[in-house]
Write a protein that holds these residues in place. Structure first.
Motif, mmCIF file in Angstrom:
data_model
loop_
_atom_site.group_PDB
_atom_site.id
_atom_site.type_symbol
_atom_site.label_atom_id
_atom_site.label_comp_id
_atom_site.label_asym_id
_atom_site.label_seq_id
_atom_site.Cartn_x
_atom_site.Cartn_y
_atom_site.Cartn_z
ATOM 1 N N PHE A 159 0.827 -1.210 0.000
ATOM 2 C CA PHE A 159 0.000 0.000 0.000
ATOM 3 C C PHE A 159 0.860 1.259 0.000
ATOM 4 O O PHE A 159 0.544 2.233 -0.689
ATOM 5 N N ARG A 160 1.939 1.254 0.760
ATOM 6 C CA ARG A 160 2.821 2.430 0.789
ATOM 7 C C ARG A 160 3.459 2.679 -0.565
ATOM 8 O O ARG A 160 3.551 3.810 -1.033
ATOM 9 N N SER A 161 3.916 1.617 -1.236
ATOM 10 C CA SER A 161 4.545 1.795 -2.550
ATOM 11 C C SER A 161 3.526 2.232 -3.594
ATOM 12 O O SER A 161 3.841 3.049 -4.474
ATOM 13 N N LEU A 162 2.281 1.720 -3.510
ATOM 14 C CA LEU A 162 1.242 2.155 -4.446
ATOM 15 C C LEU A 162 0.887 3.622 -4.231
ATOM 16 O O LEU A 162 0.713 4.376 -5.194
ATOM 17 N N ASN A 163 0.770 4.049 -2.977
ATOM 18 C CA ASN A 163 0.475 5.456 -2.677
ATOM 19 C C ASN A 163 1.580 6.370 -3.183
ATOM 20 O O ASN A 163 1.327 7.429 -3.759
ATOM 21 N N LYS A 164 2.822 5.959 -2.967
ATOM 22 C CA LYS A 164 3.963 6.771 -3.412
ATOM 23 C C LYS A 164 3.981 6.892 -4.934
ATOM 24 O O LYS A 164 4.180 7.974 -5.481
ATOM 25 N N GLU A 165 3.738 5.796 -5.627
ATOM 26 C CA GLU A 165 3.719 5.827 -7.088
ATOM 27 C C GLU A 165 2.545 6.659 -7.596
ATOM 28 O O GLU A 165 2.688 7.429 -8.547
#
Length: 117
Positions: free
Chosen positions: A13-19
């Motif tokens: 979820f953190r990597s998706l939000n950052k992207e």
């Protein structure tokens, strides 16, 4: 730890939000951090001019509310509330702690931080 989720799920979820915020939405603001130590104050604790550090470009989500107009004996006044939403991991990576009095530059308009959540 959650019953049906682990650290890998949260990392996803953190990597998706950052992207999503950095690569797809691509809305950036210039963040001016208030330099309290470099600002000279007078006897009354007032500063005729404020000093700021160099601006940082930060990706964020922006929610603008409608403008409100008011008029009194001194003239008319326009107010608008704008919410800037940053990723906490991004702020940690650049070692930035938002504080009241900092400035944000968005579309040639300056906004002062008056509260934070």
């Amino acid at each position: 730890m959650a019953l049906f989720g682990g650290s890998r799920d949260i990392s996803l979820f953190r990597s998706l939000n950052k992207e999503l915020i950095n690569d797809i939405i691509q809305t950036e603001v210039a963040y001016y951090k208030f330099a309290l130590e470099q600002t000279k104050v007078n006897v009354y604790g007032e500063a005729p001019g404020k000093n700021y550090f160099e601006p940082l470009k930060i990706a964020c989500l922006i929610n603008k509310e409608d403008q409100s107009w008011s008029s009194d004996d001194f003239g008319s006044d326009v107010n608008q509330t704008v919410n800037f939403q940053f990723l906490k991991d991004e702020l940690r990576s650049i070692n930035l702690i938002p504080e009241v009095g900092d400035l944000l530059l968005f579309r040639n308009n300056f906004y002062e931080v008056d509260s934070k959540v």
